[in-house]
Design an enzyme around this catalytic site. Structure first.
Site, PDB file in Angstrom:
ATOM      1  N   ARG A 147       0.811  -1.229   0.000  1.00 35.02           N
ATOM      2  CA  ARG A 147       0.000   0.000   0.000  1.00 35.02           C
ATOM      3  C   ARG A 147       0.842   1.275   0.000  1.00 35.02           C
ATOM      4  NH1 ARG A 147      -3.093  -3.060   3.791  1.00 35.02           N
ATOM      5  NH2 ARG A 147      -4.726  -4.160   2.643  1.00 35.02           N
TER       6      ARG A 147
ATOM      7  N   LYS B  99       3.504  11.985 -10.902  1.00 35.24           N
ATOM      8  CA  LYS B  99       2.623  11.213 -11.797  1.00 35.24           C
ATOM      9  C   LYS B  99       3.327   9.899 -12.106  1.00 35.24           C
ATOM     10  CE  LYS B  99      -0.208  14.494 -14.349  1.00 35.24           C
ATOM     11  NZ  LYS B  99      -0.514  15.038 -15.696  1.00 35.24           N
TER      12      LYS B  99
ATOM     13  N   GLU C  76      10.056  18.760 -24.149  1.00 32.30           N
ATOM     14  CA  GLU C  76       9.406  19.147 -22.885  1.00 32.30           C
ATOM     15  C   GLU C  76      10.022  20.454 -22.354  1.00 32.30           C
ATOM     16  OE1 GLU C  76       6.744  17.616 -21.890  1.00 32.30           O
ATOM     17  OE2 GLU C  76       6.902  15.437 -22.125  1.00 32.30           O
TER      18      GLU C  76
ATOM     19  N   LYS D 295       8.149  23.497 -12.955  1.00 32.38           N
ATOM     20  CA  LYS D 295       7.264  22.347 -12.712  1.00 32.38           C
ATOM     21  C   LYS D 295       6.878  22.273 -11.240  1.00 32.38           C
ATOM     22  CE  LYS D 295       5.869  17.781 -13.623  1.00 32.38           C
ATOM     23  NZ  LYS D 295       5.941  16.582 -14.425  1.00 32.38           N
TER      24      LYS D 295
ATOM     25  N   GLU E 145      -3.895  17.707 -10.565  1.00 35.83           N
ATOM     26  CA  GLU E 145      -4.431  18.194 -11.839  1.00 35.83           C
ATOM     27  C   GLU E 145      -5.948  18.417 -11.810  1.00 35.83           C
ATOM     28  OE1 GLU E 145      -2.378  16.696 -15.336  1.00 35.83           O
ATOM     29  OE2 GLU E 145      -4.225  16.928 -16.480  1.00 35.83           O
TER      30      GLU E 145
ATOM     31  N   ARG F 201      -2.584  22.329 -13.460  1.00 35.38           N
ATOM     32  CA  ARG F 201      -1.535  21.395 -13.889  1.00 35.38           C
ATOM     33  C   ARG F 201      -1.738  20.916 -15.332  1.00 35.38           C
ATOM     34  NH1 ARG F 201       1.429  16.519 -10.489  1.00 35.38           N
ATOM     35  NH2 ARG F 201       2.687  15.789 -12.236  1.00 35.38           N
TER      36      ARG F 201
ATOM     37  N   ASN G  51       0.350  19.723 -20.116  1.00 33.97           N
ATOM     38  CA  ASN G  51      -0.038  18.753 -21.138  1.00 33.97           C
ATOM     39  C   ASN G  51      -0.063  19.332 -22.542  1.00 33.97           C
ATOM     40  OD1 ASN G  51      -1.119  15.922 -20.968  1.00 33.97           O
ATOM     41  ND2 ASN G  51      -1.625  16.747 -18.959  1.00 33.97           N
TER      42      ASN G  51
ATOM     43  N   HIS H  80       0.189  17.147 -25.677  1.00 32.52           N
ATOM     44  CA  HIS H  80       0.158  15.733 -25.292  1.00 32.52           C
ATOM     45  C   HIS H  80      -1.098  15.010 -25.787  1.00 32.52           C
ATOM     46  CE1 HIS H  80       3.556  16.940 -22.911  1.00 32.52           C
ATOM     47  NE2 HIS H  80       3.670  15.784 -22.308  1.00 32.52           N
TER      48      HIS H  80
ATOM     49  N   HIS I 196      -0.065  11.806 -27.508  1.00 34.86           N
ATOM     50  CA  HIS I 196      -0.423  10.476 -27.004  1.00 34.86           C
ATOM     51  C   HIS I 196      -1.143   9.669 -28.082  1.00 34.86           C
ATOM     52  CE1 HIS I 196      -0.267  11.689 -22.439  1.00 34.86           C
ATOM     53  NE2 HIS I 196       0.926  11.505 -22.968  1.00 34.86           N
TER      54      HIS I 196
ATOM     55  N   HIS J 146       8.307   9.734 -27.042  1.00 39.34           N
ATOM     56  CA  HIS J 146       7.323  10.617 -26.415  1.00 39.34           C
ATOM     57  C   HIS J 146       7.591  12.084 -26.781  1.00 39.34           C
ATOM     58  CE1 HIS J 146       4.534  12.146 -23.426  1.00 39.34           C
ATOM     59  NE2 HIS J 146       5.505  12.879 -22.908  1.00 39.34           N
TER      60      HIS J 146
HETATM   61  P1  NAD Z   1      12.900   6.343 -21.680  1.00 36.41           P
HETATM   62  O1  NAD Z   1      12.720   6.149 -20.254  1.00 36.41           O
HETATM   63  O2  NAD Z   1      12.390   5.289 -22.605  1.00 36.41           O
HETATM   64  O3  NAD Z   1      14.446   6.581 -21.979  1.00 36.41           O
HETATM   65  C1  NAD Z   1      14.853   6.800 -23.300  1.00 36.41           C
HETATM   66  C2  NAD Z   1      15.958   5.821 -23.736  1.00 36.41           C
HETATM   67  O4  NAD Z   1      17.210   6.260 -23.214  1.00 36.41           O
HETATM   68  C3  NAD Z   1      15.789   4.400 -23.235  1.00 36.41           C
HETATM   69  O5  NAD Z   1      16.250   3.503 -24.222  1.00 36.41           O
HETATM   70  C4  NAD Z   1      16.691   4.344 -22.012  1.00 36.41           C
HETATM   71  O6  NAD Z   1      17.120   3.053 -21.693  1.00 36.41           O
HETATM   72  C5  NAD Z   1      17.842   5.203 -22.479  1.00 36.41           C
HETATM   73  N1  NAD Z   1      18.610   5.859 -21.442  1.00 36.41           N
HETATM   74  C6  NAD Z   1      18.134   6.445 -20.319  1.00 36.41           C
HETATM   75  N2  NAD Z   1      19.117   7.086 -19.683  1.00 36.41           N
HETATM   76  C7  NAD Z   1      20.252   6.879 -20.397  1.00 36.41           C
HETATM   77  C8  NAD Z   1      21.582   7.311 -20.258  1.00 36.41           C
HETATM   78  N3  NAD Z   1      21.946   8.142 -19.289  1.00 36.41           N
HETATM   79  N4  NAD Z   1      22.475   6.889 -21.172  1.00 36.41           N
HETATM   80  C9  NAD Z   1      22.109   6.105 -22.205  1.00 36.41           C
HETATM   81  N5  NAD Z   1      20.853   5.699 -22.421  1.00 36.41           N
HETATM   82  C10 NAD Z   1      19.926   6.090 -21.510  1.00 36.41           C
HETATM   83  O7  NAD Z   1      12.224   7.711 -22.192  1.00 36.41           O
HETATM   84  P2  NAD Z   1      12.123   9.177 -21.562  1.00 36.41           P
HETATM   85  O8  NAD Z   1      12.115  10.084 -22.717  1.00 36.41           O
HETATM   86  O9  NAD Z   1      13.099   9.387 -20.480  1.00 36.41           O
HETATM   87  O10 NAD Z   1      10.686   9.162 -20.884  1.00 36.41           O
HETATM   88  C11 NAD Z   1       9.516   9.021 -21.644  1.00 36.41           C
HETATM   89  C12 NAD Z   1       8.419   8.520 -20.736  1.00 36.41           C
HETATM   90  O11 NAD Z   1       8.186   9.488 -19.717  1.00 36.41           O
HETATM   91  C13 NAD Z   1       7.110   8.308 -21.436  1.00 36.41           C
HETATM   92  O12 NAD Z   1       6.582   7.059 -21.050  1.00 36.41           O
HETATM   93  C14 NAD Z   1       6.233   9.421 -20.915  1.00 36.41           C
HETATM   94  O13 NAD Z   1       4.877   9.076 -20.867  1.00 36.41           O
HETATM   95  C15 NAD Z   1       6.796   9.639 -19.549  1.00 36.41           C
HETATM   96  N6  NAD Z   1       6.543  10.972 -18.991  1.00 36.41           N
HETATM   97  C16 NAD Z   1       6.057  11.035 -17.737  1.00 36.41           C
HETATM   98  C17 NAD Z   1       5.851  12.265 -17.144  1.00 36.41           C
HETATM   99  C18 NAD Z   1       5.374  12.336 -15.719  1.00 36.41           C
HETATM  100  O14 NAD Z   1       5.033  13.430 -15.276  1.00 36.41           O
HETATM  101  N7  NAD Z   1       5.347  11.249 -15.001  1.00 36.41           N
HETATM  102  C19 NAD Z   1       6.146  13.438 -17.848  1.00 36.41           C
HETATM  103  C20 NAD Z   1       6.656  13.324 -19.134  1.00 36.41           C
HETATM  104  C21 NAD Z   1       6.850  12.083 -19.702  1.00 36.41           C
HETATM  105  N1  GLY Z   2       3.996  15.938 -17.541  1.00 40.05           N
HETATM  106  C1  GLY Z   2       2.707  16.349 -17.120  1.00 40.05           C
HETATM  107  C2  GLY Z   2       2.553  16.497 -15.657  1.00 40.05           C
HETATM  108  O1  GLY Z   2       3.426  16.164 -14.888  1.00 40.05           O
HETATM  109  O2  GLY Z   2       1.531  16.936 -15.218  1.00 40.05           O
END
Ligand code: NAD
Ligand code: GLY
Length: 359
Positions: free
Chosen positions: A120, A142, A184, A226, A236, A240, A244, A247, A251, A264
């Site tokens: 939990r 998130k 972003e 942020k 949100e 917040r 987006n 997005h 998406h 992304h």
């Molecule tokens: P990712 O996590 O897939 O990383 C991108 C690639 O880079 C992967 O292949 C990873 O293994 C590699 N990698 C990571 N760090 C590395 C490093 N230092 N050296 C070499 N390779 C490395 O993608 P991302 O762009 O980091 O994240 C995208 C995701 O984030 C999406 O799923 C998106 O929905 C999510 N997201 C979430 C929020 C949130 O608020 N929670 C906000 C924006 C995006």
């Molecule tokens: N990336 C969108 C949020 O964190 O709200």
């Protein structure tokens, strides 16, 4: 030089530490001798940074386990979430254990969601290693996994206890991923900070060249913006949603083309232009501002044309499943000038289709 920010959320507040070589500095992790840790990472990041962290924690009396999941957006699934939970159970982790997400946004989102559910809820720490995760996904709580019918549709708001951002990790990041993170970054300028947008127009090459001063300023500034938004509207309810921008369209691209085909950040880049075009058709944004946004995205080496293989109509079912939809109406974040946005219910589907087709 290190910079520390606070995400102000009363008893869920936490520090974000930004600097070089932080993966070698134990104090930023807020851990104590005798605690137990499980590090969740993927098979790309593990060979780069995992052993280093394990050695440092063990040297400080922290028993450290790890789980390595497959790399990729297509693995941001229930199965991967379950793999992390299984590793926690198999190693007899308790409510006092701490889960560490070592990786990009995919690892951060899925591990954060596992932390929210294990017994939990246990504490977790974000150690973001991509630019995108350092400026955005590691901050704000998130957490989520994808579903074939929609991106990030299953998850929780669950804040970490610390975010440790080591800028040096970006040295191993592939250039395409660095550009995806810049989408972003540019988003923050468009939605809320025209001066930052101006700064980006002159410093985007420094960021692409991994200039440490430019990166440090940029990451700090994005996290600060942020943190302000999250502190004002953690779950949100209204404000917040501005984070987006682009997005809703983005998406749709990610889900329709299959997770992982367009990154992304790439989908957000094109999505921001679609939002800008929608705003223009509604008489809210000038051509000059659209051109500035497009030029900056091009300079950041991001796509500015929609994927050819996707029909215009195929966007709509995805957009109707967006989390901003409240009563069957597509809600969009639309720029009204560089540095300002409005969240608007767009009733005219034809207008949305026209905006998409023009990109
Ligand atoms: P990712 O996590 O897939 O990383 C991108 C690639 O880079 C992967 O292949 C990873 O293994 C590699 N990698 C990571 N760090 C590395 C490093 N230092 N050296 C070499 N390779 C490395 O993608 P991302 O762009 O980091 O994240 C995208 C995701 O984030 C999406 O799923 C998106 O929905 C999510 N997201 C979430 C929020 C949130 O608020 N929670 C906000 C924006 C995006
Ligand atoms: N990336 C969108 C949020 O964190 O709200």
């Amino acid at each position: 030089m290190q910079k520390i920010l606070n995400v102000a959320l009363e008893n869920r507040s936490y520090p974000i530490t930004i600097g070089e070589n932080l993966l070698s500095q134990f104090e930023h992790f807020k851990l104590h001798s005798g605690q137990r840790v499980l590090i969740a990472t993927n098979d790309t990041i593990a060979p780069l940074y995992l052993q280093h962290l394990i050695d440092m924690f063990e040297a400080h009396g922290i028993k450290t386990d790890f789980v390595i999941v497959p790399d990729g957006e297509q693995y941001k699934t229930m199965e991967t979430w379950n793999q992390i939970l299984t590793a926690l159970l198999a190693n007899n982790h308790t409510r006092n254990s701490i889960l560490i997400a070592l990786g990009g946004g995919v690892i951060g989102d899925v591990a954060g969601f596992a932390a929210s559910a294990y017994q939990r809820g246990i504490k977790f720490i974000q150690v973001p290693t991509t630019l995108l995760s350092q400026v955005d996904s590691s901050v704000g709580g998130k957490t989520a996994i994808n579903h074939p019918l929609g991106k990030n549709m299953i998850g929780a708001f669950y804040q970490p206890q610390a975010v440790v951002i080591d800028i040096n990790c970006l040295k191993t990041l592939p250039p395409r991923e660095l550009s995806a993170g810049l989408a972003e970054v540019i988003k923050y300028g468009i939605i809320m900070d025209s001066e930052f947008f101006n700064w980006l127009e002159t410093h985007i090459d420094d960021l692409l060249n991994l200039d440490v001063d430019a990166l440090s300023y940029c990451i700090y500034h994005c996290c600060k913006l942020k943190a302000q938004v999250v502190a004002a509207d953690e779950t949100e309810q209204d404000m917040r949603a501005i984070l987006n921008l682009g997005h809703t369209y983005g998406h749709a691209i990610e889900a329709e083309l299959g997770y992982g085909n367009w990154l992304h950040g790439e989908a957000v880049s094109v999505g921001m232009l679609m939002a800008a075009q929608t705003a223009k058709l509604l008489g809210k944004l000038t051509d000059k501002d659209i051109q500035r946004i497009k030029n900056l995205l091009i300079k950041a080496k991001l796509p500015v044309k929609r994927p050819e293989q996707m029909t215009i109509e195929s966007y709509i079912p995805h957009m109707l499943r967006d989390k901003k939809v409240l009563s069957g109406q597509i809600r969009l974040v639309l720029p009204t000038k560089i540095g300002a946005v409005e969240v608007i219910d767009v009733v005219d589907k034809q207008l949305i289709l026209e905006a998409i087709s023009s990109i």
